[in-house]
Design an enzyme around this catalytic site. Structure first.
Site, PDB file in Angstrom:
ATOM      1  N   CYS A 196      20.321  45.155  11.201  1.00  0.00           N
ATOM      2  CA  CYS A 196      19.304  44.803  10.293  1.00  0.00           C
ATOM      3  C   CYS A 196      20.001  45.337   8.701  1.00  0.00           C
ATOM      4  CB  CYS A 196      18.147  45.641  10.365  1.00  0.00           C
ATOM      5  SG  CYS A 196      16.982  45.642   8.998  1.00  0.00           S
ATOM      6  N   CYS A 200      14.125  42.820  13.690  1.00  0.00           N
ATOM      7  CA  CYS A 200      14.765  44.483  13.660  1.00  0.00           C
ATOM      8  C   CYS A 200      13.493  45.188  14.159  1.00  0.00           C
ATOM      9  CB  CYS A 200      14.679  44.883  12.038  1.00  0.00           C
ATOM     10  SG  CYS A 200      14.984  46.617  12.018  1.00  0.00           S
ATOM     11  N   LYS A 243       2.221   4.830   1.620  1.00  0.00           N
ATOM     12  CA  LYS A 243       2.277   5.132   3.037  1.00  0.00           C
ATOM     13  C   LYS A 243       1.880   6.669   3.067  1.00  0.00           C
ATOM     14  CE  LYS A 243       5.063   5.093   7.246  1.00  0.00           C
ATOM     15  NZ  LYS A 243       4.859   6.305   7.511  1.00  0.00           N
ATOM     16  N   CYS A 257      11.964  50.966   9.161  1.00  0.00           N
ATOM     17  CA  CYS A 257      12.598  50.019   8.569  1.00  0.00           C
ATOM     18  C   CYS A 257      12.000  49.882   7.017  1.00  0.00           C
ATOM     19  CB  CYS A 257      12.782  48.627   9.121  1.00  0.00           C
ATOM     20  SG  CYS A 257      13.740  47.498   8.172  1.00  0.00           S
ATOM     21  N   TYR A 294      -6.662  -0.038   7.902  1.00  0.00           N
ATOM     22  CA  TYR A 294      -6.529  -1.244   8.440  1.00  0.00           C
ATOM     23  C   TYR A 294      -7.831  -1.282   9.210  1.00  0.00           C
ATOM     24  CZ  TYR A 294      -4.108  -3.379  12.684  1.00  0.00           C
ATOM     25  OH  TYR A 294      -3.698  -4.288  13.534  1.00  0.00           O
ATOM     26  N   LYS A 354      10.743   3.404   3.481  1.00  0.00           N
ATOM     27  CA  LYS A 354      10.768   4.959   3.133  1.00  0.00           C
ATOM     28  C   LYS A 354      11.329   5.543   1.957  1.00  0.00           C
ATOM     29  CE  LYS A 354       9.221   6.795   7.106  1.00  0.00           C
ATOM     30  NZ  LYS A 354       9.606   7.965   7.736  1.00  0.00           N
ATOM     31  N   CYS A 359      18.087  48.422   7.457  1.00  0.00           N
ATOM     32  CA  CYS A 359      18.352  49.831   8.145  1.00  0.00           C
ATOM     33  C   CYS A 359      19.261  49.951   9.001  1.00  0.00           C
ATOM     34  CB  CYS A 359      16.867  50.075   8.722  1.00  0.00           C
ATOM     35  SG  CYS A 359      16.342  49.225  10.043  1.00  0.00           S
ATOM     36  N   GLU A 382       0.932  -1.175  -0.039  1.00  0.00           N
ATOM     37  CA  GLU A 382       0.046   0.003  -0.081  1.00  0.00           C
ATOM     38  C   GLU A 382       0.935   1.104  -0.054  1.00  0.00           C
ATOM     39  OE1 GLU A 382      -2.440  -0.138   3.445  1.00  0.00           O
ATOM     40  OE2 GLU A 382      -3.324  -2.370   3.187  1.00  0.00           O
ATOM     41  N   ASP A 400       1.013  10.455   3.926  1.00  0.00           N
ATOM     42  CA  ASP A 400       2.068  11.230   5.007  1.00  0.00           C
ATOM     43  C   ASP A 400       0.990  12.403   5.561  1.00  0.00           C
ATOM     44  OD1 ASP A 400       3.837  12.109   6.420  1.00  0.00           O
ATOM     45  OD2 ASP A 400       5.142  13.101   4.576  1.00  0.00           O
TER      46      ASP A 400
END
Ligand code: IVH
Length: 667
Positions: free
Chosen positions: A405, A423, A115, A429, A225, A311, A408, A113, A117
């Site tokens: 930053c 910042c 899998k 800014c 299942y 996997k 600025c 089957e 996620d």
């Protein structure tokens, strides 16, 4: 190895695994692959087993992981909800085959089957009705999320056909790609953080307290299942096929394999074909088909001996780091982004990878010009999962996260409990200011059409718009003088700005872009404090009395209204005529201004939904009709008005008016 070397190695592995768990579960940004993680975990398990003197109840090996949320009722699973052992190559699958055949000594079939996620769920049915839906939790106890699960349309609430009186069926709740993209777009527009991947989005949705909100998420569920003391068929495959007839969504991609080569074929096929599925899978599950054989094989403490998962390897690319740039978002959060030498990965060319925050850069020990491994995992943006330290240039220096930053030059700060650097120069800014203007005009905010980010940039650069209140001072000639902007677009923008004055108070509060105040929070705040003065005057305690408002939001709101520049801005917005209180506006106020005239409403509008507009018409004495005829007085034409309506109105001489002109009629 002597005793202290072993202890050292155990501690070292534990520290590494704790950190990787943190990266994965807390930061949502793993820096190693699942295979590497499982490899480290196996090394630790082996060392602990042969050296029990160093046991520790808090070792990562003792942590099974739990998604328990105290807000939901805890339910004990009738059958523990175990996980599956993982394999990563054909050799490990062959080992599984050998183990199974040794144990049952008779021919067996393997069901392959996909899998899925997503997030696991156990559904209990009694007398054909769904009675309980429980999450995995710690495998023994899970959260009762029945109310939320009932909102998933593909899960039957009542069964049909000839089903057992009592049984459990387990499966995976997931978000298909399309639904995930839409959800994240909506979240970004609403100022909420997008989910990193569909799995997180599905798990997060299931844990929401308000099932009405869950119902809006396009969740789906595959069931794989069946459990119960008396199942109708003697094989897993036949039981699933039968369960399909009771109304369950049983996956189509499932195959009985007689030989190990058929299993390999299934895996190899889906390793490629998975990219064209409309949802995520992260591997293949192999299950012994016959239930009697399953029973003989039994379980280990953690997983069944009759099933295993394979996997898929995340596709990896290997390339050079060219530079790291630092982006400043609307909220001032600094996001480092790796610029890479272009590399092909899962069918796309990758040039950039997110580095998320400074912890990730440090954990990777990233140096300038490093050769790096990139992966496209469940996340949309590829990430750097490792560094090839052997290829590092001799004089390479470490990547240092900036202390000021990049836009600025203000000193960056780190907020307690958060991983991001910020910042703090919120009001000056440039990307923060521009980001706030963009947020203000967005569809879910003030919905000012025609102002793209380039125009905002120009308006900002030329000094015409330095904050959102400046929008209301814009003159048509100023707009027309901008490059690329014709009369029509300029008028469109000005009409949008004008229409924004009718947008309800809650949306104004949302549009201001107060940190942590998304659409829903803005609604809650304005319901509790229906005028701007009441909201500005609310104490932290009063704010926290509002449903779903905690200290983080309350403090952010308070800080926003304590800032003098913000107060001045609000004053200017108030003077510009924005809605600064909840009003039961014209939809409720009854007048006779429209004096029995007939209206056709068509298209979409900046300040109202079509239904809102229609009730405004009725409440002001007008009449709504659906089609344009010679008796119609007005066609209120929004954006995307039906062309046939426009044509008939023109032909019959019916007045075509805009939203603005309509507002003029009732003001
Ligand atoms: S069977 C006792 N079948 O994978 C084994 N699980 O690591 C019951 N999963 O918790 C699981 N697709 O959430 C099974 N076709 C599938 C699956 C599947 C995804 C998930 C499930 C489980 C985890 C095991």
């Amino acid at each position: 190895m002597n005793q202290s070397d072993i202890e050292l190695q155990i501690n070292n592995l534990r520290n590494q695994l704790h950190q990787h768990n943190h990266n994965y579960y807390v930061l949502n940004t793993p820096v190693i692959s699942d295979i590497e993680f499982d490899g480290l975990m196996q090394q630790l398990i082996d060392l602990e087993l042969s050296n029990p003197q160093f046991n520790d109840p808090n070792s990562p090996t003792q942590r099974v992981g739990s998604d328990i949320n105290k807000e939901f009722k805890q339910v004990k699973h009738v059958y523990p909800m175990l996980s599956l052992g993982n394999t990563y190559n054909e050799g490990e699958i062959a080992d599984f085959y050998t183990r199974v055949s040794k144990n049952i000594e008779s021919p067996f079939e393997i069901v392959c089957e996909l899998k899925y996620d997503g997030t696991a769920i156990g559904l209990t049915y009694e007398n054909g009705e769904l009675v309980r839906a429980v999450t995995r939790g710690d495998g023994e106890m899970g959260d009762d999320v029945t109310a939320n699960v009932k909102t998933i349309k593909s899960i039957p609430l009542k069964l049909k056909g000839n089903y057992p009186t009592s049984f459990e069926i387990r499966g995976e709740i997931f978000l298909p790609h399309k639904g995930f993209e839409k959800l994240n777009n909506d979240r970004e527009e609403a100022g909420d953080t997008p989910f990193a991947n569909p799995r997180n989005a599905a798990a997060g949705s299931l844990k929401m307290q308000n099932s009405a909100l869950v119902a809006k998420r396009p969740l789906d569920c595959f069931l794989y299942y069946l459990l119960g003391s008396e199942l109708p068929e003697i094989t897993h495959y036949d039981n699933l096929n039968l369960a399909r007839t009771w109304g369950f969504k049983i996956p189509e991609h499932i195959k009985i394999c007689q030989t190990i080569n058929e299993v390999y074929d299934f895996i190899n096929h889906w390793n490629e074909a998975r990219h064209s599925l409309p949802f995520d899978i992260d591997g293949i599950v192999l299950k012994v088909n016959n239930l009697e054989q399953q029973r003989r094989l039994g379980f280990t403490a953690k997983s069944p001996r009759w099933a295993i998962s394979y996997k898929f390897k995340a596709e990896q690319g290997y390339t050079q780091l060219l530079s790291v740039s630092y982006q400043v978002g609307r909220t001032g959060a600094i996001t480092p982004v790796a610029n890479l030498d272009a590399v092909q990965l899962a069918g796309t060319t990758v040039r950039r990878a997110s580095l998320h925050n400074s912890d990730i850069i440090n954990n990777l020990n990233l140096h300038h010009n490093d050769m790096v491994y990139v992966e496209k995992g469940g996340e949309i943006i590829p990430k750097i999962v490792g560094v090839d330290e052997t290829a590092r240039q001799a004089n390479a220096t470490k990547i240092q996260f900036p202390t000021t930053c990049p836009e600025c030059a203000t000193d960056l700060i780190r907020i307690d409990g958060e991983v991001a650097h910020y910042c703090p120069n919120t009001n000056h800014c440039p990307p923060q200011v521009k980001g706030r203007i963009e947020h203000y005009i967005a569809r879910k905010g003030m919905n000012i059409d025609g102002l793209g980010s380039e125009t905002i940039d120009t308006l900002y650069q030329t000094g015409m718009v330095k904050d959102v209140a400046d929008l209301y001072q814009l003159h048509p000639m100023q707009l027309i003088s901008l490059e690329r902007l014709g009369d029509k677009s300029a008028n469109n923008i000005l009409a949008g700005i004008e229409a924004s004055k009718h947008i309800p108070f809650a949306r104004v509060i949302f549009a201001l872009g107060i940190r942590y105040v998304g659409e829903t929070v803005a609604k809650k705040l304005t319901q509790a404090f229906p005028t701007i003065d009441k909201l500005m005057g609310a104490s932290i305690e009063e704010l926290m009395e509002v449903d779903e408002i905690g200290d983080r939001i309350a403090m952010s709101v308070k800080a926003f209204f304590e800032d003098n520049e913000n107060l001045a801005l609000i004053d200017r917005l108030r003077k510009a005529g924005l809605q600064m209180q909840v009003i039961e506006d014209k939809t409720i106020t009854k007048t006779n201004k429209l004096n029995a005239q007939t209206f056709v409403v068509s298209g979409t509008f900046a300040s109202f939904s079509r239904d809102e507009l229609k009730s405004i018409i009725e409440n002001n004495g007008g009449k709504n009709v659906s089609g344009v005829s010679a008796k119609t007085n007005y066609l209120v034409a929004g954006e995307k008005t039906g062309p046939s309506k426009l044509a008939s109105a023109e032909k019959l001489g019916v007045k075509i008016i805009s939203e603005q002109e309509f507002i003029g009629l009732i003001e």
